[in-house]
Scaffold this motif. Structure first.
Motif, mmCIF file in Angstrom:
data_model
loop_
_atom_site.group_PDB
_atom_site.id
_atom_site.type_symbol
_atom_site.label_atom_id
_atom_site.label_comp_id
_atom_site.label_asym_id
_atom_site.label_seq_id
_atom_site.Cartn_x
_atom_site.Cartn_y
_atom_site.Cartn_z
ATOM 1 N N UNK A 174 8.328 -43.781 6.019
ATOM 2 C CA UNK A 174 8.626 -44.521 7.246
ATOM 3 C C UNK A 174 10.020 -45.128 7.221
ATOM 4 N N UNK A 175 10.474 -45.624 6.039
ATOM 5 C CA UNK A 175 11.790 -46.263 5.985
ATOM 6 C C UNK A 175 12.906 -45.236 6.199
ATOM 7 N N UNK A 176 12.703 -44.011 5.706
ATOM 8 C CA UNK A 176 13.687 -42.954 5.932
ATOM 9 C C UNK A 176 13.700 -42.537 7.397
ATOM 10 N N UNK A 177 12.518 -42.500 8.004
ATOM 11 C CA UNK A 177 12.418 -42.111 9.407
ATOM 12 C C UNK A 177 13.145 -43.112 10.300
ATOM 13 N N UNK A 178 13.030 -44.389 9.978
ATOM 14 C CA UNK A 178 13.691 -45.426 10.776
ATOM 15 C C UNK A 178 15.210 -45.369 10.606
ATOM 16 N N UNK A 179 15.664 -45.100 9.392
ATOM 17 C CA UNK A 179 17.113 -44.968 9.180
ATOM 18 C C UNK A 179 17.654 -43.750 9.913
ATOM 19 N N UNK A 180 16.868 -42.659 9.890
ATOM 20 C CA UNK A 180 17.298 -41.427 10.565
ATOM 21 C C UNK A 180 17.508 -41.647 12.062
ATOM 22 N N UNK A 181 16.783 -42.604 12.645
ATOM 23 C CA UNK A 181 16.934 -42.882 14.078
ATOM 24 C C UNK A 181 18.340 -43.355 14.425
ATOM 25 N N UNK A 182 19.068 -43.890 13.431
ATOM 26 C CA UNK A 182 20.417 -44.405 13.663
ATOM 27 C C UNK A 182 21.493 -43.493 13.059
ATOM 28 N N UNK A 183 21.083 -42.332 12.598
ATOM 29 C CA UNK A 183 21.997 -41.397 11.932
ATOM 30 C C UNK A 183 22.525 -40.385 12.956
ATOM 31 N N UNK A 184 23.833 -40.372 13.245
ATOM 32 C CA UNK A 184 24.370 -39.401 14.215
ATOM 33 C C UNK A 184 24.051 -37.953 13.861
ATOM 34 N N UNK A 185 23.990 -37.666 12.561
ATOM 35 C CA UNK A 185 23.625 -36.319 12.125
ATOM 36 C C UNK A 185 22.249 -35.944 12.665
ATOM 37 N N UNK A 186 21.329 -36.897 12.616
ATOM 38 C CA UNK A 186 19.977 -36.647 13.103
ATOM 39 C C UNK A 186 19.942 -36.540 14.625
ATOM 40 N N UNK A 187 20.809 -37.288 15.307
ATOM 41 C CA UNK A 187 20.863 -37.176 16.767
ATOM 42 C C UNK A 187 21.165 -35.739 17.179
ATOM 43 N N UNK A 188 22.152 -35.135 16.502
ATOM 44 C CA UNK A 188 22.531 -33.760 16.841
ATOM 45 C C UNK A 188 21.390 -32.793 16.546
ATOM 46 N N UNK A 189 20.676 -33.019 15.436
ATOM 47 C CA UNK A 189 19.555 -32.143 15.098
ATOM 48 C C UNK A 189 18.427 -32.262 16.106
ATOM 49 N N UNK A 190 18.097 -33.500 16.501
ATOM 50 C CA UNK A 190 17.014 -33.709 17.461
ATOM 51 C C UNK A 190 17.355 -33.056 18.796
ATOM 52 N N UNK A 191 18.598 -33.265 19.262
ATOM 53 C CA UNK A 191 19.019 -32.665 20.537
ATOM 54 C C UNK A 191 18.973 -31.141 20.469
ATOM 55 N N UNK A 192 19.505 -30.574 19.383
ATOM 56 C CA UNK A 192 19.542 -29.126 19.237
ATOM 57 C C UNK A 192 18.155 -28.516 19.107
ATOM 58 N N UNK A 193 17.302 -29.104 18.260
ATOM 59 C CA UNK A 193 15.954 -28.555 18.058
ATOM 60 C C UNK A 193 15.131 -28.638 19.343
ATOM 61 N N UNK A 194 15.253 -29.766 20.042
ATOM 62 C CA UNK A 194 14.484 -29.916 21.268
ATOM 63 C C UNK A 194 14.921 -28.888 22.308
ATOM 64 N N UNK A 195 16.237 -28.695 22.459
ATOM 65 C CA UNK A 195 16.748 -27.739 23.444
ATOM 66 C C UNK A 195 16.354 -26.307 23.105
ATOM 67 N N UNK A 196 16.207 -26.005 21.809
ATOM 68 C CA UNK A 196 15.879 -24.642 21.384
ATOM 69 C C UNK A 196 14.383 -24.373 21.341
ATOM 70 N N UNK A 197 13.574 -25.399 21.603
ATOM 71 C CA UNK A 197 12.126 -25.227 21.552
ATOM 72 C C UNK A 197 11.616 -24.589 22.839
ATOM 73 N N UNK A 198 10.369 -24.200 22.824
ATOM 74 C CA UNK A 198 9.772 -23.552 24.003
ATOM 75 C C UNK A 198 9.619 -24.531 25.162
ATOM 76 N N UNK A 199 9.355 -25.802 24.822
ATOM 77 C CA UNK A 199 9.193 -26.840 25.847
ATOM 78 C C UNK A 199 10.119 -28.006 25.512
ATOM 79 N N UNK A 200 11.377 -27.916 25.898
ATOM 80 C CA UNK A 200 12.361 -28.951 25.535
ATOM 81 C C UNK A 200 12.001 -30.322 26.099
ATOM 82 N N UNK A 201 12.280 -31.344 25.315
ATOM 83 C CA UNK A 201 12.176 -32.726 25.779
ATOM 84 C C UNK A 201 13.578 -33.136 26.231
ATOM 85 N N UNK A 202 13.836 -33.047 27.520
ATOM 86 C CA UNK A 202 15.180 -33.293 28.019
ATOM 87 C C UNK A 202 15.588 -34.746 27.878
#
Length: 258
Positions: free
Chosen positions: A198-226
């Motif tokens: 949980x502590x890593x997950x919370x830190x990842x929420x503020x990590x710009x690297x993770x922002x790019x991954x979340x945006x990219x993975x969501x857009x590439x999924x079958x049902x994107x979360x816009x």
């Protein structure tokens, strides 16, 4: 504005010529992403059986992470090029010309963005050859590439500013080495967020690297979360603007010191 844009493009072309004259460098920069994709992808391919990855193929999950990690690792060293130009006196010679000071910095940033986009496309194609599937289609891939370019712009601009501040190779190497692994592993690059402590997950929420991954993975999924795509993409864009502004301000401080 048109003059600043044309001067920025001129400085960008100057950087691109250097890249084009060293094709071996382009190949070398793709070796590490290939290791991540095919060695780690095969080593941990059964980890998706734990659930939470949103796909049954670990390679599908891994490709966006490798694209973003490659953008980070290549752009973090942009300051080394700036430092080299300072030490050679090239940057000081440009200060005697009427070229826009913003163009001197932004040319490097635009060049890094174009190189990052090229590397990202190659990594996506390598993943496709390895059997990865991209349900989001070309549009999803395009959003992933834009996210990686924005992330690269952030760290490229900050690296330029760092190069002008410390003016020592050892300092840049030390800072980059210190940041690279924590930024990578405190993100969802290799593991689904639901499987992270949980502590890593919370830190990842503020990590710009993770922002790019979340945006990219969501857009590439079958049902994107816009919502995820727009919120993370907007945060990356805002941070990129701040980073570019900071690099220009740092350059003006450097200019006053010479």
């Amino acid at each position: 504005m048109s003059t600043a844009v044309s001067q920025t493009w001129y400085m960008t072309q100057r950087q691109l010529r250097v890249f084009a004259r060293q094709p071996a460098f382009a190949v070398i920069t793709l070796i590490q992403p290939m290791i991540w994709l095919f060695l780690f992808g095969n080593l941990f391919r059964k980890v998706v059986e734990l659930g939470g990855f949103g796909t049954t193929s670990y390679l599908d999950y891994l490709v966006p992470g490798v694209v973003v990690m490659s953008a980070l690792s290549s752009n973090m060293w942009a300051g080394m090029g700036t430092l080299e130009e300072i030490q050679r006196g090239t940057l000081d010679r440009f200060l005697t010309t009427p070229v826009s000071r913003a163009a001197l910095m932004n040319g490097n940033v635009v060049n890094n963005g174009l190189v990052t986009a090229f590397q990202s496309v190659v990594i996506v194609l390598l993943g496709l050859l390895g059997g990865a599937d991209y349900p989001g289609g070309v549009g999803g891939v395009a959003i992933l590439i834009v996210a990686s370019v924005l992330l690269g712009t952030i760290f490229g601009a900050l690296s330029n500013a760092l190069g002008m501040l410390v003016r020592e190779r050892e300092s840049i190497i030390g800072i980059n080495t210190f940041l690279l692994l924590p930024l990578t592993f405190l993100s969802s690059a290799f593991m689904a967020p639901s499987r992270m402590p949980s502590w890593m997950r919370h830190i990842a929420d503020f990590n710009p690297l993770n922002w790019a991954m979340v945006a990219g993975r969501s857009a590439m999924s079958e049902h994107p979360d816009w919502g995820d795509v727009l919120s993370r993409g907007g945060a990356l864009l805002g941070l990129a603007v701040v980073a570019v502004w900071l690099s220009i301000r740092t350059f003006r401080s450097y200019q006053r010191s010479v």
